[in-house]
Scaffold this active site. Structure first.
Site, PDB file in Angstrom:
ATOM      1  N   GLU A 156      64.088  92.344 -52.485  1.00  0.00           N
ATOM      2  CA  GLU A 156      65.138  91.948 -53.426  1.00  0.00           C
ATOM      3  C   GLU A 156      66.521  92.224 -52.807  1.00  0.00           C
ATOM      4  O   GLU A 156      67.412  91.389 -52.850  1.00  0.00           O
ATOM      5  CB  GLU A 156      64.953  92.735 -54.728  1.00  0.00           C
TER       6      GLU A 156
ATOM      7  N   ARG B 236      48.478 101.247 -51.524  1.00  0.00           N
ATOM      8  CA  ARG B 236      47.391 101.115 -52.507  1.00  0.00           C
ATOM      9  C   ARG B 236      46.366 100.079 -52.071  1.00  0.00           C
ATOM     10  O   ARG B 236      45.201 100.159 -52.473  1.00  0.00           O
ATOM     11  CB  ARG B 236      47.967 100.801 -53.891  1.00  0.00           C
TER      12      ARG B 236
END
Ligand code: AMP
Length: 178
Positions: A102, A65
């Site tokens: 993560e 994006r």
């Protein structure tokens, strides 16, 4: 006044999508800003106003994006656009940077000839969350000897404190969520 000037608050054009891509994540969806003719233009013109006299000669956009905003801004400013992509997507010789997710790690790449030594570069993405992706992109620019003049995000998730992770590099965002 142009139509883009009539956009009072860009936040009105960001959509919250709960539990995407997984439970507990509130996804900040920028497609609702992109599909609006004046809101998208306003976001680009606000960034262009900030950087037009900055001496920046390349905009580095982060997959995927980030490409949308970096391309439009580079076009508006009359400077070059450089893609930072996930491992294995760029065809020519690359520098690589590994960064923490993560769970596990990921790798981003940039072409070795994408920026010049001492060139002034803006690193741009749609959203800064933890800042890990932005930091990795900055390291790619810097390892090639160019300068990160500023880092910018359209949306900043302030509560994740991503800007702290950028180690004192100048940072700017158009829209903040606390
Ligand atoms: P980070 O490295 O944690 O700053 O993550 C940044 C990347 O993940 C950006 O390229 C964003 O597009 C995406 N991202 C992370 N969290 C969100 C979120 N809540 N909404 C939209 N995009 C996100």
């Amino acid at each position: 006044m142009s139509n883009a000037d009539a956009i009072a608050d860009l936040k009105d054009y960001i959509r919250d999508v709960p539990d995407f891509p997984k439970p507990g994540i509130m996804f900040k969806d920028i497609t609702t800003l992109l599909k609006h003719p004046y809101a998208f233009r306003s976001s680009i013109l606000q960034l262009a106003d900030r950087y037009r006299s900055s001496g920046i000669t390349k905009i580095v956009g982060i997959e995927s994006r980030g490409f949308i905003f970096a391309s439009a801004l580079a076009y508006e400013m009359g400077v070059g656009m450089v893609p930072v992509r996930k491992l294995g997507k760029l065809p020519a010789k690359c520098v690589q940077e590994t960064y923490e997710l993560e769970y596990g790690t990921d790798v981003v790449e940039m072409h070795c000839d994408a920026v010049e030594k001492n060139e002034s570069v803006l690193v741009l993405d749609d959203v800064i969350a933890t800042g890990g992706t932005m930091l990795a992109a900055c390291k790619l620019v810097e390892v090639l000897g160019a300068n990160v003049t500023e880092i910018a995000a359209v949306v900043e998730l302030e509560f994740l404190e991503g800007r702290k992770r950028l180690e004192n590099r100048p940072f700017f965002s158009l829209i903040q969520y606390r």
